[in-house]
Design an enzyme around this catalytic site. Structure first.
Site, PDB file in Angstrom:
ATOM      1  N   TYR A   1      -7.479   1.071  -4.782  1.00  0.00           N
ATOM      2  CA  TYR A   1      -7.983   2.249  -4.073  1.00  0.00           C
ATOM      3  C   TYR A   1      -9.433   2.056  -3.622  1.00  0.00           C
ATOM      4  CZ  TYR A   1      -4.223   5.646  -4.865  1.00  0.00           C
ATOM      5  OH  TYR A   1      -3.039   6.347  -4.832  1.00  0.00           O
TER       6      TYR A   1
ATOM      7  N   LYS B   1       1.804  -6.298 -12.908  1.00  0.00           N
ATOM      8  CA  LYS B   1       2.602  -7.212 -12.092  1.00  0.00           C
ATOM      9  C   LYS B   1       2.044  -8.609 -12.350  1.00  0.00           C
ATOM     10  CE  LYS B   1       5.743  -8.060  -8.903  1.00  0.00           C
ATOM     11  NZ  LYS B   1       7.189  -7.940  -9.169  1.00  0.00           N
TER      12      LYS B   1
ATOM     13  N   ASP C   1       7.912  -3.248 -11.151  1.00  0.00           N
ATOM     14  CA  ASP C   1       9.216  -3.029 -10.499  1.00  0.00           C
ATOM     15  C   ASP C   1      10.272  -2.679 -11.541  1.00  0.00           C
ATOM     16  OD1 ASP C   1       8.906  -5.615 -11.474  1.00  0.00           O
ATOM     17  OD2 ASP C   1      10.005  -6.583  -9.839  1.00  0.00           O
TER      18      ASP C   1
ATOM     19  N   ASP D   1      -0.121   5.822  -9.776  1.00  0.00           N
ATOM     20  CA  ASP D   1       0.136   6.830  -8.748  1.00  0.00           C
ATOM     21  C   ASP D   1       1.648   6.923  -8.516  1.00  0.00           C
ATOM     22  OD1 ASP D   1      -0.415   8.631  -6.615  1.00  0.00           O
ATOM     23  OD2 ASP D   1      -0.124   6.994  -5.195  1.00  0.00           O
TER      24      ASP D   1
ATOM     25  N   ASP E   1       4.510   9.876 -10.181  1.00  0.00           N
ATOM     26  CA  ASP E   1       5.365  10.706  -9.319  1.00  0.00           C
ATOM     27  C   ASP E   1       6.826  10.530  -9.706  1.00  0.00           C
ATOM     28  OD1 ASP E   1       3.287  11.711  -7.790  1.00  0.00           O
ATOM     29  OD2 ASP E   1       4.311  11.343  -5.884  1.00  0.00           O
TER      30      ASP E   1
HETATM   31  C1  IPM Z   1      -2.536  11.817  -6.571  1.00  0.00           C
HETATM   32  C2  IPM Z   1      -2.516  11.790  -5.077  1.00  0.00           C
HETATM   33  C3  IPM Z   1      -3.790  11.128  -4.599  1.00  0.00           C
HETATM   34  C4  IPM Z   1      -3.776   9.705  -5.106  1.00  0.00           C
HETATM   35  C5  IPM Z   1      -3.996  11.188  -3.081  1.00  0.00           C
HETATM   36  C6  IPM Z   1      -3.920  12.596  -2.581  1.00  0.00           C
HETATM   37  C7  IPM Z   1      -5.283  10.539  -2.679  1.00  0.00           C
HETATM   38  O1  IPM Z   1      -1.377  11.160  -4.599  1.00  0.00           O
HETATM   39  O2  IPM Z   1      -3.403  12.494  -7.140  1.00  0.00           O
HETATM   40  O3  IPM Z   1      -1.683  11.188  -7.185  1.00  0.00           O
HETATM   41  O4  IPM Z   1      -3.165   8.821  -4.488  1.00  0.00           O
HETATM   42  O5  IPM Z   1      -4.384   9.456  -6.135  1.00  0.00           O
HETATM   43 MN    MN Z   2      -0.012  10.542  -6.144  1.00  0.00          MN
END
Ligand code: IPM
Ligand code: MN
Length: 353
Positions: free
Chosen positions: A143, A189, A221, A245, A249
């Site tokens: 990032y 990885k 993966d 990240d 999710d």
């Molecule tokens: C998160 C979001 C952020 C990230 C974005 C909005 C920059 O996806 O908080 O997970 O990638 O960290």
């Molecule tokens: Mn995110």
């Protein structure tokens, strides 16, 4: 002693669910005899609209002078085509993470027995309650690594980790595992990436300090696949910024709704607390968003930043009682159930505190 909280409702459903959290806060303040000083600020698209800057200087100052930051959510289609440094995501949230030097992102994913039907995974896979925690490195990695460049025909990002950076996040992972079921899975990885080879070496060295924690390693993966096949094998996952990240999710998706999941981003002095989900522009302003993620983010703040553990526990118990008692917003209803509004859910939670 009074603590100061920077309250940043942000965009989309942020302001609605923030209101719920502040209503809950007022009730626990009364019940547990404490008082936090609140000050609101703008961030994200609404800040851009008002000032031309998704992280106005006033907000930055407010946050740096606070003891903790409680954030709603940022972003929406309206601001997607701005130059990168003006977008709510990069210019707002990422910039704030950087200013506050937030380095560890804790994202719990819990799926209640009663909400199993919400999960895309089958009952066969969800034999027990899923309760896992992703500890994501937040301040470095791809990032932020330099060089970073974008021209018309080339895009460049750099994934870099130093030993010191890995040690700091890995310690958070080991310590979280010690507080929970003493199992830590480090995800990397290392079969391909140099930054991951270092990551794994450092984590293995550090494990000597935590003999009570059972450490395993997984390639990212495979981890993505294992989360679908058997999430119950995980307790704490520690991983880098980008992998975390994605995996956080994925683990959130297992729970069926992002509307339930809080998060904490730890800094050296000031930490930030926000729902794991986004601003949900499709339902913003309708009063139907699930406020639980925001309310549980408040609970994490009370516990982690201020050690107000009883107040945090009371909030969690009230949320649990609502969910298990069949009080559901639209994101978690089953056929035949009636969805409650954001306000109704908030009132139900408050009545159980
Ligand atoms: C998160 C979001 C952020 C990230 C974005 C909005 C920059 O996806 O908080 O997970 O990638 O960290
Ligand atoms: Mn995110």
């Amino acid at each position: 002693m009074s603590y100061k909280i920077a309250v940043l409702p942000g965009d989309g459903i942020g302001p609605e669910v923030m209101k719920s959290a502040l209503d809950v806060l007022a009730v626990v303040e009364e019940k547990f005899s404490f008082k936090l000083e609140l000050e609101e600020g703008l961030i994200g698209g609404c800040a851009y609209d008002a000032t031309g800057d998704p992280l106005p200087e006033a907000t930055e100052k407010l946050c740096l002078g606070a003891d903790a930051v409680l954030l709603g959510s940022i972003g929406g289609p309206k601001w997607d085509n701005l130059p990168p440094e003006k977008t709510p995501e990069l210019g707002g949230l990422l910039a704030l993470r950087k200013k506050l030097k937030l380095y560890a992102n804790l994202r719990p994913a819990v799926i209640y027995e009663e909400l199993k039907a919400m999960s895309p995974l089958s009952e066969k896979v969800l034999r027990e309650k899923v309760d896992l925690l992703t500890v994501r490195e937040l301040a470095h990695g791809i990032y932020f690594g330099e060089p970073k460049e974008l021209t018309d025909d080339m895009g460049l990002d750099t994934m870099v980790y130093t030993k010191e950076q890995v040690v700091r996040i890995a310690r958070q992972g080991f310590e979280a595992a010690q507080r929970r079921s003493k199992k830590l899975c480090s995800v990397d990885k290392a079969n391909v990436l140099s930054s991951s080879k270092l990551w794994r070496k450092v984590v293995i060295e550090l494990a000597k300090d935590y003999p009570d924690v059972e450490l395993t390693h997984m390639y990212v993966d495979n981890a993505a696949m294992q989360l679908m096949l058997n999430p119950l094998q995980f307790d704490v996952i520690v991983t880098s910024n980008l992998f975390g990240d994605i995996l956080s999710d994925e683990s959130a998706a297992i729970c069926g709704s992002l509307g339930m999941l809080p998060s904490a981003s730890l800094g050296e002095k000031i930490s930030l607390f926000e729902p794991s989900g986004g601003s949900a522009p499709d339902i913003a302003g309708k009063g139907i968003a699930n406020p639980i993620a925001q309310i549980l983010s408040l609970a994490m703040m009370l516990e982690i930043s201020f050690e107000l553990n009883d107040a945090a526990a009371a909030i969690r118990r009230a949320v649990d009682a609502c969910v298990t008692g069949g009080i559901r917003t639209g994101d978690i209803i089953e056929p035949g159930m009636k969805a409650v509004s954001t306000d109704e859910m908030t009132k139900e939670i408050i009545s159980r505190i």
